[in-house]
Structure formats: structure tokens, C-alpha cells
Write an enzyme that holds these catalytic residues in place. Structure first.
Site, mmCIF file in Angstrom:
data_model
loop_
_atom_site.group_PDB
_atom_site.id
_atom_site.type_symbol
_atom_site.label_atom_id
_atom_site.label_comp_id
_atom_site.label_asym_id
_atom_site.label_seq_id
_atom_site.Cartn_x
_atom_site.Cartn_y
_atom_site.Cartn_z
ATOM 1 N N CYS A 43 39.180 35.064 35.668
ATOM 2 C CA CYS A 43 39.125 34.317 36.430
ATOM 3 C C CYS A 43 40.077 33.086 35.749
ATOM 4 C CB CYS A 43 38.317 33.222 35.379
ATOM 5 S SG CYS A 43 38.005 31.437 35.774
ATOM 6 N N CYS A 46 39.761 30.162 33.058
ATOM 7 C CA CYS A 46 39.853 31.187 31.338
ATOM 8 C C CYS A 46 40.124 32.192 31.396
ATOM 9 C CB CYS A 46 37.901 30.645 31.323
ATOM 10 S SG CYS A 46 36.871 31.577 31.922
ATOM 11 N N CYS A 92 32.414 30.286 37.906
ATOM 12 C CA CYS A 92 32.517 30.869 37.489
ATOM 13 C C CYS A 92 31.987 30.211 35.985
ATOM 14 C CB CYS A 92 34.209 30.680 36.666
ATOM 15 S SG CYS A 92 34.039 31.080 34.537
ATOM 16 N N CYS A 95 33.591 28.782 32.557
ATOM 17 C CA CYS A 95 34.004 27.141 33.119
ATOM 18 C C CYS A 95 33.873 26.264 33.758
ATOM 19 C CB CYS A 95 36.068 27.336 33.239
ATOM 20 S SG CYS A 95 36.803 28.639 34.546
ATOM 21 N N CYS A 115 32.058 36.008 48.752
ATOM 22 C CA CYS A 115 33.770 35.839 49.131
ATOM 23 C C CYS A 115 34.563 34.856 48.502
ATOM 24 C CB CYS A 115 33.197 35.352 50.100
ATOM 25 S SG CYS A 115 35.007 34.642 51.717
#
Ligand code: FE
Length: 129
Positions: A43, A46, A92, A95, A115
């Protein structure tokens, strides 16, 4: 980059637009679409591990595509009716950063196509021996 630096890292305007405002980068614009190197996709906000190269495939869509997340609970889902019909939004799980969408036209073994916007991800290449 240390974990502390990572937390202090500022994300780009494009990454902010995608991850915080549910934006979408233009197809074929992202730097990770064609990436075939072994490594992890984390991510951009985070640093949580979201995908890895073993599940990445070329969907031809213009966005990095994976048939599964790193772990089942690496990502979370919500319903997105923004463009008039239901799409499953992927974010995510740590976060809540918006990552992209998941569709059911992917390859086996899952039949899923995650995607994902390149700018929502950081790529961490596998260490070479
Ligand atoms: Fe995150």
C-alpha cells in the site's frame, strides 16, 4: 527505506486522488502495469503488503491485475455504485486506501481480476542473492 521514513513519506497528488478520493488513473499510465519483476506490492499509504508477483498477470486492461490478494484479509471490499452499476471496490484492509475494483472475469484458480491502480501501490523488488 526504514519503516519510520515510510510513515512520514508524502504521497503524490495522483496517489492522493486515487487512494483518498476513489479516483482512477488513466489506463496504461501506471508504472507497474507492465512490471514483471519478482517482488511485493504494498500500500502506497501505509506499506501493508497487498499483492505479490506470483498472482500478477497481464489482463490487457491497462491496470496492474492480480487474481488474488497476498492474503485473504490483506484487502477489504465495499459496494460502489458510482458509475450506475455495482462494482466491488477494493481497499487496503489496514488504512482503507482505495486501490481499485475486483471483477469476476479473471483467470483460474480464482476467476477473479483485481484491477488495481499503479499509484496506489509501491513495488518492493525481491532481494537478489
Ligand atoms: Fe494501506
Amino acid at each position: 527505506m526504514s519503516k519510520q521514513d515510510k510513515e512520514k513519506k508524502q504521497i503524490s497528488a495522483e496517489a492522493y486522488y486515487v487512494t483518498q478520493q476513489h479516483g482512477t488513473e488513466p489506463a496504461f499510465s501506471g508504472n507497474l502495469n507492465d512490471n514483471k519483476e519478482p517482488g511485493e506490492y504494498v500500500c502506497v499509504c501505509c506499506g501493508s503488503k497487498l499483492f505479490d508477483h506470483t498472482a500478477k498477470y497481464d489482463s490487457g486492461s491497462g491496470w496492474p491485475s492480480f487474481y488474488k490478494p497476498f492474503e485473504k484479509n490483506s484487502v477489504a471490499y465495499s459496494d460502489d455504485y458510482e458509475i450506475g452499476y455495482l462494482r466491488k471496490e477494493v481497499h487496503c484492509s489496514k488504512c482503507s486506501a482505495h486501490l481499485g475494483h475486483v471483477f469476476d472475469d479473471g483467470p483460474q484458480p480464482t476467476g477473479l481480476r483485481y484491477c488495481i491502480n499503479s499509484v496506489a501501490l509501491d513495488f518492493i523488488p525481491e532481494e537478489k542473492e
